[in-house]
Write an enzyme that holds these catalytic residues in place. Structure first.
Site, PDB file in Angstrom:
ATOM      1  N   ASN A   1       0.834  -1.190   0.000  1.00  0.00           N
ATOM      2  CA  ASN A   1       0.000   0.000   0.000  1.00  0.00           C
ATOM      3  C   ASN A   1       0.867   1.238   0.000  1.00  0.00           C
ATOM      4  O   ASN A   1       2.025   1.221   0.441  1.00  0.00           O
ATOM      5  CB  ASN A   1      -0.958   0.012   1.199  1.00  0.00           C
ATOM      6  CG  ASN A   1      -0.343   0.701   2.401  1.00  0.00           C
ATOM      7  OD1 ASN A   1      -0.343   1.928   2.503  1.00  0.00           O
ATOM      8  ND2 ASN A   1       0.226  -0.087   3.295  1.00  0.00           N
ATOM      9  N   ALA A   2       0.275   2.312  -0.514  1.00  0.00           N
ATOM     10  CA  ALA A   2       0.945   3.613  -0.516  1.00  0.00           C
ATOM     11  C   ALA A   2      -0.111   4.682  -0.293  1.00  0.00           C
ATOM     12  O   ALA A   2      -0.322   5.557  -1.124  1.00  0.00           O
ATOM     13  CB  ALA A   2       1.675   3.833  -1.835  1.00  0.00           C
ATOM     14  N   VAL A   3      -0.808   4.579   0.830  1.00  0.00           N
ATOM     15  CA  VAL A   3      -1.893   5.518   1.117  1.00  0.00           C
ATOM     16  C   VAL A   3      -1.335   6.918   1.358  1.00  0.00           C
ATOM     17  O   VAL A   3      -1.877   7.911   0.855  1.00  0.00           O
ATOM     18  CB  VAL A   3      -2.727   5.034   2.328  1.00  0.00           C
ATOM     19  CG1 VAL A   3      -3.738   6.090   2.763  1.00  0.00           C
ATOM     20  CG2 VAL A   3      -3.429   3.729   1.978  1.00  0.00           C
TER      21      VAL A   3
ATOM     22  N   CYS B   1       6.699   5.399   8.515  1.00  0.00           N
ATOM     23  CA  CYS B   1       5.853   5.298   7.324  1.00  0.00           C
ATOM     24  C   CYS B   1       6.723   5.361   6.079  1.00  0.00           C
ATOM     25  O   CYS B   1       7.421   6.346   5.861  1.00  0.00           O
ATOM     26  CB  CYS B   1       4.819   6.415   7.272  1.00  0.00           C
ATOM     27  SG  CYS B   1       3.856   6.349   5.763  1.00  0.00           S
TER      28      CYS B   1
ATOM     29  N   LYS C   1       6.538   3.473  17.133  1.00  0.00           N
ATOM     30  CA  LYS C   1       6.376   2.406  16.125  1.00  0.00           C
ATOM     31  C   LYS C   1       7.589   2.376  15.209  1.00  0.00           C
ATOM     32  O   LYS C   1       7.909   3.370  14.549  1.00  0.00           O
ATOM     33  CB  LYS C   1       5.103   2.639  15.320  1.00  0.00           C
ATOM     34  CG  LYS C   1       4.754   1.496  14.371  1.00  0.00           C
ATOM     35  CD  LYS C   1       3.340   1.663  13.816  1.00  0.00           C
ATOM     36  CE  LYS C   1       2.929   0.524  12.922  1.00  0.00           C
ATOM     37  NZ  LYS C   1       1.547   0.693  12.424  1.00  0.00           N
TER      38      LYS C   1
ATOM     39  N   ASN D   1       6.336  -1.838  11.331  1.00  0.00           N
ATOM     40  CA  ASN D   1       5.577  -1.167  10.284  1.00  0.00           C
ATOM     41  C   ASN D   1       5.826  -1.953   8.986  1.00  0.00           C
ATOM     42  O   ASN D   1       6.485  -2.981   8.996  1.00  0.00           O
ATOM     43  CB  ASN D   1       6.042   0.290  10.172  1.00  0.00           C
ATOM     44  CG  ASN D   1       4.970   1.194   9.576  1.00  0.00           C
ATOM     45  OD1 ASN D   1       4.251   0.786   8.662  1.00  0.00           O
ATOM     46  ND2 ASN D   1       4.863   2.398  10.081  1.00  0.00           N
TER      47      ASN D   1
ATOM     48  N   GLY E   1      -3.636  -6.121  11.819  1.00  0.00           N
ATOM     49  CA  GLY E   1      -3.819  -5.087  10.799  1.00  0.00           C
ATOM     50  C   GLY E   1      -4.525  -5.592   9.567  1.00  0.00           C
ATOM     51  O   GLY E   1      -5.750  -5.720   9.532  1.00  0.00           O
TER      52      GLY E   1
END
Lengths: 302, 264
Positions: free
Chosen positions: A70-72, A131, A166, A193, A266
């Site tokens: 994912n790359a939100v 992130c 995190k 992460n 998750g």
């Protein structure tokens, strides 16, 4: 009866070790028609920044073997929106509400933490220094010991309750980063992460994601995550929260045995929206089968 | 904040029939397992379900349009195009196969329209799926649906007999093997006077239809099929840019959008 209560740092105890991973569970409400949110140890709401963020361009997701990229890019409406609109709706839940925070600078992290500190139902925040999908900052803090420690120290000054940091798996030695954030005053660490990854559509000869690279999650990352949780749990004294590819209760037990005091579920929520409660029931049953009366007996047995 | 369906559930369905329409398309008929309280009337035209393909063929679920809900047989119809491992496994599933489904999801087409409304339903390829249920719902509301269905050739026109039962049907085929030759936007019927057009199909087709609607000043709703992670508004992967709110989730804000809201 099994005692499932567990500590996640800074004197904070949760009713059981099941948490949800930020960015996979919305604000909890998205799952309220499937499960009783009050039965969770807690839920970690989506990554919140000081300013609203639109996130990255579509396409943001592609399925990969036993996982997804994912790359939100931290799409969210900003911390003020959370405080004014979301927080009042979440206050009545029995579970702990933990807010995941992000920033492009240390000042950003501090500003978000200061806004959340006065909220009585927010007893912990999770600081995202990992992130992989945001160019400005994000993982930059999480990949050096000095950066990780500096963010932790600044957030600890701004937030008076439990601070969980995190960690990114995209580093050569995750234990040294964990030790740095412990030295910076972190009450707990959570890991991992997503792992930075990439996938290419060979017919179109283009990357699947608008950002080219993204974060890998799901069952595919679990062995890497278990290994890192084990390494970090050996290296620090503060509680470790384990996550990365937990698909069921058996996976959660694996993380607990590796040293996790609690776990975050998750990506599995996307496939089975009841997975958290099913995992909780599995853990209760497992403990009974193994004559374990307190979940703490299992933590870090390996 | 996302618009969440509070009546969303997950449950097991059983395949009662799998009608092979061609080598790539099949119509799956499913009924809920006995102990599931399923109110089929709760489905709105244009909504979708998240299907877990059988035999661990995929990691994530697959979003599939609700093709029809047959109240008399208590069944859900899903039109499947074999486009990868998951849809291949669905396509190959036999009666008796159990399938885990999250339903109903998203916001559908506007079906509360004045009785005298003139509506055109434009579908392409597997995108004709939601137009069956939409056509039925409109007809129930006293509106005569007109269908314009496009495909590459005659053999790719799906469920024609079903559409003919519901309303007047016009067809376009790229190779001219049936109906009017060319794409749907070249079919003269698209330029009649309509109050609203509904469309679902390949993105280039929907964009071309939207352009016609804009030129003719006709309301137009499109059903998007952006790649989804969860279908619940949690993962924020399926976003589409809107004029009013920027990136929004197609799964919860859509999949049906009025084109006025999109940057088309």
């Amino acid at each position: 009866m099994v005692n499932l209560r567990t500590h996640i740092g800074g004197g904070l105890e949760i009713q059981n070790p099941i948490l949800t991973a930020s960015g996979t569970f919305g604000y909890g409400e998205e799952y309220s028609s499937f499960i009783d949110l009050n039965r969770l140890g807690g839920f970690i709401v989506k990554g919140t920044t000081f300013e609203p963020r639109q996130g990255n361009d579509y396409p943001r997701m592609v399925e990969t073997p036993s996982g997804m990229l994912n790359a939100v890019g931290l799409q969210n409406k900003g911390v003020k929106h959370f405080v004014d609109e979301i927080y009042p709706r979440l206050c009545d839940y029995k579970s702990e509400i933990i807010v995941n925070i992000s920033g492009a600078s240390i000042d950003d992290y501090v500003a978000v933490a200061q806004m959340l500190d006065p909220l009585p139902r927010i007893k912990a925040i999770e600081v995202n220094i990992s992130c992989p999908n945001v160019k400005a900052g994000g993982m930059a803090f999480g990949t050096t010991t000095s950066g990780a420690q500096a963010v932790t120290e600044a957030v600890k000054k701004a937030f008076s309750k439990t601070v969980i940091v995190k960690l990114s798996p995209n580093v050569t030695d995750i234990a040294s980063i964990a030790k740095a954030v412990e030295a910076g005053g972190a009450d707990a660490v959570s890991l991992i992460n997503t792992l930075m990854g990439m996938a290419i559509d060979i017919e179109r000869r283009r990357p699947y994601l608008s950002t080219i690279t993204g974060g890998l999650s799901g069952a595919a990352v679990k062995p890497v995550a278990v290994r890192m949780v084990w390494q970090v749990a050996k290296a620090v004294k503060i509680p470790v929260i384990g996550l990365g590819g937990i698909m069921n209760g058996a996976d959660a037990i694996e993380f607990i045995l590796a040293g996790a005091s609690a776990v975050e579920i998750g990506t599995a929520n996307f496939i089975n929206p009841k997975v958290t409660i099913e995992a909780l029931e599995f853990i209760e049953d497992y403990c009974q089968r193994h004559n374990v009366t307190d979940i703490k007996e299992l933590i870090g047995q390996i | 904040m996302n618009k969440i369906n509070s009546n969303t559930k997950s449950g097991t369905f059983i395949v009662t029939d799998n009608q092979q329409l061609s080598s790539t398309y099949s119509l799956l008929i499913l009924r809920p397992e006995d102990d599931i309280d399923l109110k089929l009337a709760d489905f709105k035209a244009g909504q979708f379900v998240e299907v877990l393909p059988p035999a661990n063929s995929t990691f994530l679920r697959r979003p599939i349009s609700v093709c029809n809900v047959d109240e008399t047989t208590n069944t859900l119809w899903l039109l499947i195009r074999d486009a990868g491992a998951g849809t291949h496994a669905l396509n190959a599933s036999r009666p008796g196969q159990k399938i885990d489904i999250i339903y109903p999801l998203g916001h559908g087409f506007s079906t509360t329209l004045p009785k005298a409304s003139k509506v055109l339903l434009i579908g392409g390829g597997v995108g004709v799926a939601p137009l069956i249920y939409l056509g039925r719902k409109l007809k129930e509301a006293g509106i005569e649906p007109i269908f314009l269905l496009g495909a590459r050739s005659k053999s790719d026109l799906l469920l024609l007999d079903k559409f003919n039962e519901i309303g007047k049907v016009f067809c376009s085929t790229d190779d001219g093997s049936f109906g009017t030759p060319g794409v749907v936007t070249q079919n003269p019927v698209i330029n009649d006077n309509y109050d609203i057009m509904f469309t679902c199909g390949p993105m280039p087709m929907m964009k071309a239809v939207a352009k016609v609607a804009q030129q003719n000043n006709v309301e137009c709703e499109v059903s998007l099929e952006n790649v989804m992670g969860c279908g619940l508004g949690a993962c924020l992967c399926c976003v589409e840019k809107t004029k009013d709110e920027g990136n929004v989730c197609v799964c919860t804000e859509g999949p049906v959008f009025n084109i006025k809201r999109l940057l088309w």
